[in-house]
Design a protein around this motif. Structure first.
Motif, short mmCIF file in Angstrom:
data_model
loop_
_atom_site.label_atom_id
_atom_site.label_comp_id
_atom_site.label_asym_id
_atom_site.label_seq_id
_atom_site.Cartn_x
_atom_site.Cartn_y
_atom_site.Cartn_z
N GLY A 113 0.81 -1.21 0.00
CA GLY A 113 0.00 0.00 0.00
C GLY A 113 0.85 1.26 0.00
N PRO A 114 0.18 2.41 -0.13
CA PRO A 114 0.90 3.68 -0.28
C PRO A 114 1.32 4.34 1.03
CG PRO A 114 -1.45 4.06 -0.49
CD PRO A 114 -1.26 2.57 -0.33
N ALA A 115 1.08 3.73 2.16
CA ALA A 115 1.38 4.36 3.45
C ALA A 115 2.86 4.72 3.56
CB ALA A 115 0.99 3.45 4.60
N THR A 116 3.12 5.89 4.12
CA THR A 116 4.49 6.31 4.41
C THR A 116 4.53 6.88 5.82
OG1 THR A 116 4.18 8.53 3.51
CG2 THR A 116 5.04 6.86 2.00
N ALA A 117 5.68 6.79 6.42
CA ALA A 117 5.89 7.38 7.74
C ALA A 117 7.32 7.92 7.80
CB ALA A 117 5.69 6.34 8.84
N ARG A 118 7.46 9.07 8.42
CA ARG A 118 8.79 9.62 8.65
C ARG A 118 8.94 9.79 10.16
NH1 ARG A 118 11.84 15.01 6.47
NH2 ARG A 118 13.84 14.45 7.38
N VAL A 119 10.06 9.31 10.67
CA VAL A 119 10.34 9.38 12.10
C VAL A 119 11.62 10.17 12.28
CG1 VAL A 119 10.74 8.04 14.19
CG2 VAL A 119 9.25 7.11 12.41
N THR A 120 11.54 11.23 13.09
CA THR A 120 12.72 12.04 13.40
C THR A 120 12.81 12.25 14.90
OG1 THR A 120 11.46 14.09 13.12
CG2 THR A 120 12.66 13.29 11.19
N GLY A 121 14.00 12.53 15.37
CA GLY A 121 14.18 12.80 16.79
C GLY A 121 15.34 12.03 17.37
N THR A 122 15.18 11.61 18.63
CA THR A 122 16.23 10.90 19.35
C THR A 122 15.67 9.63 19.97
OG1 THR A 122 17.23 13.02 19.93
CG2 THR A 122 17.96 11.13 21.18
N TRP A 123 16.42 8.54 19.79
CA TRP A 123 16.05 7.26 20.40
C TRP A 123 17.33 6.54 20.81
CZ3 TRP A 123 17.24 2.32 18.24
CH2 TRP A 123 16.76 1.25 18.98
N ASP A 124 17.39 6.04 22.03
CA ASP A 124 18.51 5.24 22.53
C ASP A 124 19.84 5.96 22.31
OD1 ASP A 124 19.43 2.94 23.87
OD2 ASP A 124 19.99 2.00 21.97
N GLY A 125 19.84 7.28 22.49
CA GLY A 125 21.06 8.07 22.32
C GLY A 125 21.45 8.32 20.88
N ARG A 126 20.58 7.98 19.94
CA ARG A 126 20.88 8.15 18.52
C ARG A 126 19.96 9.18 17.91
NH1 ARG A 126 20.44 1.72 17.20
NH2 ARG A 126 21.92 1.08 18.77
N SER A 127 20.50 9.94 16.98
CA SER A 127 19.68 10.86 16.19
C SER A 127 18.99 10.05 15.10
CB SER A 127 20.58 11.93 15.58
OG SER A 127 19.81 12.83 14.83
N ILE A 128 17.68 10.23 14.98
CA ILE A 128 16.89 9.43 14.05
C ILE A 128 16.29 10.33 12.97
CG2 ILE A 128 14.83 7.96 13.83
CD1 ILE A 128 17.17 6.71 15.44
N ASP A 129 16.40 9.89 11.73
CA ASP A 129 15.69 10.49 10.60
C ASP A 129 15.46 9.35 9.61
OD1 ASP A 129 14.56 11.93 8.57
OD2 ASP A 129 16.16 13.43 8.45
N ALA A 130 14.32 8.70 9.72
CA ALA A 130 14.05 7.48 8.94
C ALA A 130 12.71 7.59 8.23
CB ALA A 130 14.06 6.26 9.86
N VAL A 131 12.66 7.02 7.04
CA VAL A 131 11.43 6.97 6.27
C VAL A 131 11.02 5.51 6.13
CG1 VAL A 131 10.37 7.44 4.03
CG2 VAL A 131 11.96 9.09 5.02
N PHE A 132 9.73 5.26 6.34
CA PHE A 132 9.18 3.91 6.23
C PHE A 132 8.13 3.90 5.13
CE2 PHE A 132 10.94 4.16 10.38
CZ PHE A 132 11.36 2.89 10.69
N THR A 133 8.14 2.86 4.31
CA THR A 133 7.14 2.66 3.27
C THR A 133 6.69 1.21 3.34
OG1 THR A 133 8.76 1.99 1.59
CG2 THR A 133 8.27 4.36 1.77
N ARG A 134 5.82 0.82 2.42
CA ARG A 134 5.35 -0.56 2.35
C ARG A 134 5.45 -1.04 0.90
NH1 ARG A 134 3.05 -2.37 6.79
NH2 ARG A 134 1.55 -3.69 5.73
N THR A 135 6.55 -0.69 0.24
CA THR A 135 6.71 -0.93 -1.20
C THR A 135 7.17 -2.33 -1.57
OG1 THR A 135 8.92 0.03 -1.08
CG2 THR A 135 7.11 1.50 -1.73
#
Length: 154
Positions: A113-135
């Motif tokens: 499906g066409p769903a997308t998600a972008r996650v930014t911020g901090t997790w477990d001491g790491r800087s996060i900038d990730a894109v998720f799709t279902r391609t």
């Protein structure tokens, strides 16, 4: 490594601050250095604070931008407690769910499906900038691994 670097910077600044008055004719005191926050143990450099933006999920209640904070769980995320619990499980397993799928990974050619998600911020001491799709199968698996941080999409 980050702790060592911060500690070296603080010690160097303290030594320079102590030596500077002796090297000048002006005997006025120098301003004190600004204390730097020292990071905690590896993986504990700060609280989890994520911004999650979901679009094209097919579920109006899952669409939009949500804030997720952990320790304590909060923000505008609809299931913050469960999402923080899942992130804690992944951290304990040493898994980085935000890492992209390796380029050489064989993936099934299925479309989730066409769903997308972008996650930014901090997790477990790491800087996060990730894109998720279902391609494809790998991306679908990556998305599902991060539920309930990401919504349940079919």
């Amino acid at each position: 490594m980050l702790r060592r670097l911060a500690l070296t910077a603080v010690v160097s600044l303290a030594v320079l601050s102590a030596a500077a008055p002796a090297a000048t004719a002006d005997s006025r005191p120098l301003p004190l250095p600004i204390p730097l926050p020292l990071p905690g143990p590896e993986g504990e450099d700060g609280p989890t604070r994520l911004t999650i933006t979901v679009s094209d999920s097919g579920d109006p209640s899952a669409e939009g931008t949500f804030e997720l904070r952990c320790d304590p769980a909060g923000g505008t995320h609809p299931v913050a407690g469960r999402a923080c619990g899942r992130l804690e499980e992944l951290a304990d397993e040493g898994e980085n769910p935000f890492a992209p799928v390796p380029a050489d990974m064989p993936c099934t050619m299925q479309y989730g499906g066409p769903a997308t998600a972008r996650v930014t911020g901090t997790w477990d001491g790491r800087s996060i900038d990730a894109v998720f799709t279902r391609t494809d199968g790998c991306e679908i698996s990556r998305w599902n691994n991060l539920r309930p941080v990401l919504p349940n999409v079919r």
